[in-house]
Write a protein that holds these residues in place. Sequence first.
Motif, PDB file in Angstrom:
ATOM      1  N   GLU A  15       0.835  -1.200   0.000  1.00 25.84           N
ATOM      2  CA  GLU A  15       0.000   0.000   0.000  1.00 25.84           C
ATOM      3  C   GLU A  15       0.868   1.247   0.000  1.00 25.84           C
ATOM      4  OE1 GLU A  15      -2.595   0.517   3.423  1.00 25.84           O
ATOM      5  OE2 GLU A  15      -4.173   1.294   2.117  1.00 25.84           O
ATOM      6  N   GLY A  16       0.491   2.200  -0.829  1.00 24.97           N
ATOM      7  CA  GLY A  16       1.258   3.433  -0.926  1.00 24.97           C
ATOM      8  C   GLY A  16       2.291   3.425  -2.038  1.00 24.97           C
ATOM      9  N   ASN A  17       2.622   2.243  -2.544  1.00 24.07           N
ATOM     10  CA  ASN A  17       3.583   2.126  -3.640  1.00 24.07           C
ATOM     11  C   ASN A  17       2.880   2.258  -4.981  1.00 24.07           C
ATOM     12  OD1 ASN A  17       5.599   1.787  -1.831  1.00 24.07           O
ATOM     13  ND2 ASN A  17       6.119  -0.316  -2.408  1.00 24.07           N
ATOM     14  N   PRO A  18       3.652   2.589  -6.029  1.00 22.88           N
ATOM     15  CA  PRO A  18       3.034   2.676  -7.357  1.00 22.88           C
ATOM     16  C   PRO A  18       2.589   1.301  -7.849  1.00 22.88           C
ATOM     17  CG  PRO A  18       5.172   3.780  -7.300  1.00 22.88           C
ATOM     18  CD  PRO A  18       5.054   3.011  -6.032  1.00 22.88           C
ATOM     19  N   LEU A  19       1.501   1.321  -8.612  1.00 27.23           N
ATOM     20  CA  LEU A  19       0.938   0.094  -9.178  1.00 27.23           C
ATOM     21  C   LEU A  19       0.940   0.205 -10.692  1.00 27.23           C
ATOM     22  CD1 LEU A  19      -0.730  -2.558  -9.085  1.00 27.23           C
ATOM     23  CD2 LEU A  19      -2.779  -1.128  -8.801  1.00 27.23           C
ATOM     24  N   THR A  20       1.437  -0.838 -11.351  1.00 27.91           N
ATOM     25  CA  THR A  20       1.398  -0.906 -12.810  1.00 27.91           C
ATOM     26  C   THR A  20       0.876  -2.268 -13.223  1.00 27.91           C
ATOM     27  OG1 THR A  20       3.269   0.618 -13.085  1.00 27.91           O
ATOM     28  CG2 THR A  20       2.717  -0.805 -14.961  1.00 27.91           C
ATOM     29  N   VAL A  21      -0.102  -2.280 -14.120  1.00 30.39           N
ATOM     30  CA  VAL A  21      -0.636  -3.508 -14.695  1.00 30.39           C
ATOM     31  C   VAL A  21      -0.423  -3.417 -16.201  1.00 30.39           C
ATOM     32  CG1 VAL A  21      -2.599  -5.056 -14.863  1.00 30.39           C
ATOM     33  CG2 VAL A  21      -2.397  -3.541 -12.888  1.00 30.39           C
ATOM     34  N   LYS A  22       0.277  -4.411 -16.758  1.00 31.92           N
ATOM     35  CA  LYS A  22       0.707  -4.323 -18.142  1.00 31.92           C
ATOM     36  C   LYS A  22      -0.300  -4.902 -19.134  1.00 31.92           C
ATOM     37  CE  LYS A  22       5.591  -4.450 -16.906  1.00 31.92           C
ATOM     38  NZ  LYS A  22       6.873  -5.184 -17.010  1.00 31.92           N
ATOM     39  N   CYS A  23      -0.319  -4.295 -20.324  1.00 30.76           N
ATOM     40  CA  CYS A  23      -1.211  -4.744 -21.389  1.00 30.76           C
ATOM     41  C   CYS A  23      -0.565  -4.432 -22.729  1.00 30.76           C
ATOM     42  CB  CYS A  23      -2.552  -4.039 -21.286  1.00 30.76           C
ATOM     43  SG  CYS A  23      -3.673  -4.329 -22.678  1.00 30.76           S
ATOM     44  N   THR A  24      -0.518  -5.409 -23.616  1.00 30.02           N
ATOM     45  CA  THR A  24      -0.095  -5.172 -24.992  1.00 30.02           C
ATOM     46  C   THR A  24      -1.190  -5.669 -25.924  1.00 30.02           C
ATOM     47  OG1 THR A  24       1.073  -7.276 -25.118  1.00 30.02           O
ATOM     48  CG2 THR A  24       2.360  -5.352 -24.455  1.00 30.02           C
ATOM     49  N   TYR A  25      -1.233  -5.124 -27.131  1.00 29.43           N
ATOM     50  CA  TYR A  25      -2.346  -5.426 -28.025  1.00 29.43           C
ATOM     51  C   TYR A  25      -1.841  -5.633 -29.449  1.00 29.43           C
ATOM     52  CZ  TYR A  25      -1.747  -0.641 -29.536  1.00 29.43           C
ATOM     53  OH  TYR A  25      -1.209   0.523 -30.029  1.00 29.43           O
ATOM     54  N   SER A  26      -2.717  -6.203 -30.259  1.00 32.11           N
ATOM     55  CA  SER A  26      -2.440  -6.363 -31.682  1.00 32.11           C
ATOM     56  C   SER A  26      -3.727  -6.093 -32.445  1.00 32.11           C
ATOM     57  CB  SER A  26      -1.941  -7.787 -31.967  1.00 32.11           C
ATOM     58  OG  SER A  26      -1.802  -7.997 -33.359  1.00 32.11           O
ATOM     59  N   VAL A  27      -3.657  -5.150 -33.396  1.00 31.84           N
ATOM     60  CA  VAL A  27      -4.815  -4.824 -34.241  1.00 31.84           C
ATOM     61  C   VAL A  27      -4.333  -4.552 -35.654  1.00 31.84           C
ATOM     62  CG1 VAL A  27      -6.186  -3.842 -32.352  1.00 31.84           C
ATOM     63  CG2 VAL A  27      -4.676  -2.357 -33.678  1.00 31.84           C
ATOM     64  N   SER A  28      -5.243  -4.611 -36.606  1.00 32.80           N
ATOM     65  CA  SER A  28      -4.874  -4.306 -37.985  1.00 32.80           C
ATOM     66  C   SER A  28      -5.174  -2.843 -38.313  1.00 32.80           C
ATOM     67  CB  SER A  28      -5.627  -5.216 -38.958  1.00 32.80           C
ATOM     68  OG  SER A  28      -7.023  -5.072 -38.778  1.00 32.80           O
ATOM     69  N   GLY A  29      -6.142  -2.267 -37.637  1.00 29.53           N
ATOM     70  CA  GLY A  29      -6.497  -0.872 -37.848  1.00 29.53           C
ATOM     71  C   GLY A  29      -6.032  -0.027 -36.676  1.00 29.53           C
ATOM     72  N   ASN A  30      -6.845   0.946 -36.291  1.00 28.78           N
ATOM     73  CA  ASN A  30      -6.542   1.758 -35.113  1.00 28.78           C
ATOM     74  C   ASN A  30      -7.108   1.089 -33.857  1.00 28.78           C
ATOM     75  OD1 ASN A  30      -5.262   3.891 -36.533  1.00 28.78           O
ATOM     76  ND2 ASN A  30      -7.262   4.660 -37.145  1.00 28.78           N
ATOM     77  N   PRO A  31      -6.368   1.156 -32.746  1.00 22.48           N
ATOM     78  CA  PRO A  31      -6.855   0.500 -31.528  1.00 22.48           C
ATOM     79  C   PRO A  31      -7.718   1.416 -30.670  1.00 22.48           C
ATOM     80  CG  PRO A  31      -4.641   1.302 -31.160  1.00 22.48           C
ATOM     81  CD  PRO A  31      -5.008   1.695 -32.585  1.00 22.48           C
ATOM     82  N   TYR A  32      -8.771   0.843 -30.125  1.00 21.90           N
ATOM     83  CA  TYR A  32      -9.556   1.487 -29.087  1.00 21.90           C
ATOM     84  C   TYR A  32      -9.394   0.610 -27.853  1.00 21.90           C
ATOM     85  CZ  TYR A  32     -11.548   3.772 -33.179  1.00 21.90           C
ATOM     86  OH  TYR A  32     -11.709   4.456 -34.359  1.00 21.90           O
ATOM     87  N   LEU A  33      -8.862   1.190 -26.781  1.00 22.85           N
ATOM     88  CA  LEU A  33      -8.401   0.397 -25.642  1.00 22.85           C
ATOM     89  C   LEU A  33      -9.173   0.734 -24.383  1.00 22.85           C
ATOM     90  CD1 LEU A  33      -4.795   1.010 -26.748  1.00 22.85           C
ATOM     91  CD2 LEU A  33      -5.680  -1.310 -26.376  1.00 22.85           C
ATOM     92  N   PHE A  46     -16.102  -0.304 -15.546  1.00 24.75           N
ATOM     93  CA  PHE A  46     -15.292   0.464 -16.478  1.00 24.75           C
ATOM     94  C   PHE A  46     -14.389   1.437 -15.718  1.00 24.75           C
ATOM     95  CE2 PHE A  46     -14.074   2.828 -20.089  1.00 24.75           C
ATOM     96  CZ  PHE A  46     -14.294   4.173 -19.856  1.00 24.75           C
ATOM     97  N   LEU A  47     -13.095   1.455 -16.083  1.00 26.08           N
ATOM     98  CA  LEU A  47     -12.147   2.373 -15.471  1.00 26.08           C
ATOM     99  C   LEU A  47     -11.793   3.541 -16.390  1.00 26.08           C
ATOM    100  CD1 LEU A  47      -9.502   0.089 -13.693  1.00 26.08           C
ATOM    101  CD2 LEU A  47     -11.197   1.589 -12.624  1.00 26.08           C
ATOM    102  N   LEU A  48     -11.397   3.209 -17.618  1.00 23.44           N
ATOM    103  CA  LEU A  48     -10.987   4.258 -18.546  1.00 23.44           C
ATOM    104  C   LEU A  48     -10.846   3.689 -19.944  1.00 23.44           C
ATOM    105  CD1 LEU A  48      -7.778   3.473 -19.038  1.00 23.44           C
ATOM    106  CD2 LEU A  48      -7.479   4.649 -16.881  1.00 23.44           C
ATOM    107  N   LYS A  49     -10.735   4.598 -20.921  1.00 19.63           N
ATOM    108  CA  LYS A  49     -10.534   4.156 -22.302  1.00 19.63           C
ATOM    109  C   LYS A  49      -9.688   5.161 -23.066  1.00 19.63           C
ATOM    110  CE  LYS A  49     -14.861   6.141 -24.184  1.00 19.63           C
ATOM    111  NZ  LYS A  49     -16.169   5.792 -24.814  1.00 19.63           N
ATOM    112  N   TYR A  50      -9.012   4.642 -24.079  1.00 19.82           N
ATOM    113  CA  TYR A  50      -8.273   5.477 -25.026  1.00 19.82           C
ATOM    114  C   TYR A  50      -8.919   5.313 -26.392  1.00 19.82           C
ATOM    115  CZ  TYR A  50      -4.862   7.096 -28.368  1.00 19.82           C
ATOM    116  OH  TYR A  50      -4.270   7.743 -29.406  1.00 19.82           O
ATOM    117  N   ILE A  51      -9.278   6.461 -26.974  1.00 20.05           N
ATOM    118  CA  ILE A  51      -9.833   6.447 -28.328  1.00 20.05           C
ATOM    119  C   ILE A  51      -8.877   7.170 -29.278  1.00 20.05           C
ATOM    120  CG2 ILE A  51     -11.787   7.085 -29.790  1.00 20.05           C
ATOM    121  CD1 ILE A  51     -12.342   4.907 -27.647  1.00 20.05           C
TER     122      ILE A  51
END
Lengths: 113, 115
Positions: A15-33, A46-51
């Motif tokens: 607790e109190g330390n930074p948290l990182t959860v990793k994710c990599t993706y593969s798409v042929s077009g543009n990614p929506y994450l 739902f937490l967040l999204k990148y468009i």
Amino acid sequence: AQSVAQPEDQVNVAEGNPLTVKCTYSVSGNPYLFWYVQYPNRGLQFLLKYITGDNLVKGSYGFEAEFNKSQTSFHLKKPSALVSDSALYFCAVRDSNDYKLSFGAGTTVTVRA
Amino acid sequence: EAGVAQSPRYKIIEKRQSVAFWCNPISGHATLYWYQQILGQGPKLLIQFQNNGVVDDSQLPKDRFSAERLKGVDSTLKIQPAKLEDSAVYLCASSLNVGATDTQYFGPGTRLTVL
């Protein structure tokens, strides 16, 4: 076809330390994450999204994620983890050429007091 | 704003029996999804509706699974007959539209155990 990988089954932080959860993706077009969190016996929240636009996306509960096109990654981060952040986290991707949402296998986060 | 509602929350049945799940999406959401989440895996899409029409059911095992959304609002998913491998959590989700950027909002799920 799109796919997403979460290379870590489990992440353990104090607790109190930074948290990182990793994710990599593969798409042929543009990614929506997307990032979702699942607490025991609950549905996905739902937490967040990148468009498009700014590579750093801010979401709920102090979480943020950084889109990196060259590394095809979308890692979830929180500067200071709480015990209540302990849960199962899912990364998901949609290809602009396809409407289907594909999920990773999930990463279990445990934050110890 | 009320979220996605699902019932029942838990169901235990014997193999070869039938079971049905119900979902009511967020009001005004045109698109409804049913997912299957097997323990240790991410959700897998079974079927997607836009209003009362099917957009995608390519991953629905149609020999035993069926789903309908007759009035374009709530939906039912049925399994008949159930197999042991159908034990999973069945999640319903909805989104405003079918666009690729639309956020899907999930219900609490129905945990099915087939004995």
